[in-house]
Design an enzyme around this catalytic site. Structure first.
Site, PDB file in Angstrom:
ATOM      1  N   GLU A   1     -86.269 -14.327  25.565  1.00  0.00           N
ATOM      2  CA  GLU A   1     -86.795 -14.589  26.954  1.00  0.00           C
ATOM      3  C   GLU A   1     -85.541 -14.062  27.815  1.00  0.00           C
ATOM      4  O   GLU A   1     -84.617 -15.023  28.124  1.00  0.00           O
ATOM      5  CB  GLU A   1     -86.993 -15.997  27.168  1.00  0.00           C
TER       6      GLU A   1
ATOM      7  N   GLU B   1     -80.482 -11.371  37.630  1.00  0.00           N
ATOM      8  CA  GLU B   1     -79.683 -12.620  36.912  1.00  0.00           C
ATOM      9  C   GLU B   1     -80.464 -12.599  35.426  1.00  0.00           C
ATOM     10  O   GLU B   1     -80.424 -13.512  34.738  1.00  0.00           O
ATOM     11  CB  GLU B   1     -79.624 -13.962  37.464  1.00  0.00           C
TER      12      GLU B   1
END
Length: 370
Positions: free
Chosen positions: A120, A129
């Site tokens: 993930e 990010e």
């Protein structure tokens, strides 16, 4: 500034358990991964898997529950110590091995290759990010030929939108008008994307437009350094054009050949996730009516210093000069004629292309550097 400082700050942020609580309680996110893995139990059985950025280890445990014989759970932050406890708590310590370190630096025993990489890795608007570079490096280092990526692809979408929480909602604040407050609030947000929930009814475009499609099995790092789109879309209703909304979805492989790919969607018409949506606010709102053309250009470029971040520039274009798609959803006479012709003469495409007016020239009204 030393890029390593950004890297250290990124990993230290994941020592905060509130970050992991937020992700674990994001049910669309967590269930998408669980369903994608469990739907492919026949593939995971007796396979070797790598979980990149394992966090608390839940995805590694899903893989073990699906029958994987070995899972390498790679985690660069100190939360890896908690992952070991959770893995032991679930009695999978003989299957899952937590490796503390950056995936770019680790070496697997006997240089073993894995059958699947699960991660993930997504950030706000997919790339902010995020860990995409690390995933692509892990793929090239550790994945077997014809191995699988979970997820296997991702797409960023964009659409014009209204933002009533920063406009209309301030017209009546407990019986007091606060439009001056709202104006100052918006002004403070022009220099960066706003992470917020946008309701489906606040999307103005007839259809969302893909900004980019990323193939996790094939794309290289250089291919995800920048993306750009110039587009015209018709307004699907009357409303105030106040921003551009970004979101993404991820698609997982269906190895059972049942055409039942699990899709994690973070769009306004799907259950909310912790990613919400990302809005680029316009300096001034514009009233649009059904069918009005909305023209814009968006450029997304990786930051030269902090490679986990992207700079976004938006240009508002003149619809009369921008190139329109074929067919176009706007109500300009040119587009209505082309659309009618395409409906009456679906073939050959070259004839409709001959009807298109060649008028492609950017005419920026305002640029937003984020």
């Amino acid at each position: 500034m030393d890029p390593n400082i950004y890297q250290n700050e990124y990993f230290s942020s994941y020592d905060d358990l509130e970050v992991h609580r937020l992700m674990l309680e994001d049910h669309p996110r967590t269930l998408a991964y669980k369903n994608a893995i469990m739907n492919n139990k026949s593939y995971f059985k007796d396979k070797i898997v790598m979980d990149v950025g394992c966090g608390t280890g839940i995805l590694s445990i899903f893989c073990a529950q699906a029958g994987a014989k070995k899972v390498y759970a790679v985690e660069a932050s100190n939360v890896g110590n908690l992952a070991r406890e959770i893995i032991k708590e679930n009695k999978f310590e003989d299957v899952i091995e937590v490796i503390h370190g950056n995936v770019e630096d680790i070496i697997l025993p006997d240089n073993i290759k894995v059958d699947a990489i699960v991660s993930e890795w997504m950030g706000f608007y997919l790339l902010h990010e995020g860990m995409l570079d690390s995933i692509l490096i892990a793929r090239d280092k550790f994945l077997k030929v014809n191995g699988e990526m979970f997820p296997e692809s991702a797409t960023i979408y964009i659409s014009p939108c209204s933002v009533p929480s920063l406009y209309k909602n301030w017209e009546d604040c407990h019986g007091v008008t606060m439009t001056s407050m709202a104006k100052q609030l918006r002004a403070s947000k022009y220099n960066k994307p706003e992470i917020m929930i946008i309701k489906e009814e606040d999307i103005l475009g007839f259809e969302e437009v893909p900004l980019c499609w990323i193939n996790l099995k094939e794309d290289t790092i250089s291919e995800v350094d920048s993306f750009s789109i110039e587009h015209v879309v018709g307004a699907k209703k009357d409303g105030m054009y106040q921003g551009l909304c970004l979101w993404f979805d991820c698609v997982f492989p269906d190895l059972t050949k049942k055409n039942e790919n699990v899709r994690l969607d973070t769009g306004p018409d799907s259950p909310p996730t912790h990613w919400k949506q990302t809005v680029i606010l316009l300096p001034e709102e514009q009233l649009v009516e059904v069918g009005d053309p909305i023209a814009f250009q968006l450029d997304m470029t990786r930051d030269a210093i902090n490679r986990r971040r992207y700079n976004i520039q938006v240009s508002l274009l003149d619809p009369d000069e921008a190139e329109h798609p074929l067919p176009c959803t706007c109500d300009l006479t040119k587009c209505l004629l082309i659309k009618a012709y395409m409906q009456q003469h679906p073939e050959p495409a070259s004839k409709t292309e001959q009807m298109e007016t060649n008028c492609l020239q950017e005419d920026p009204i305002d640029d937003d550097d984020v």
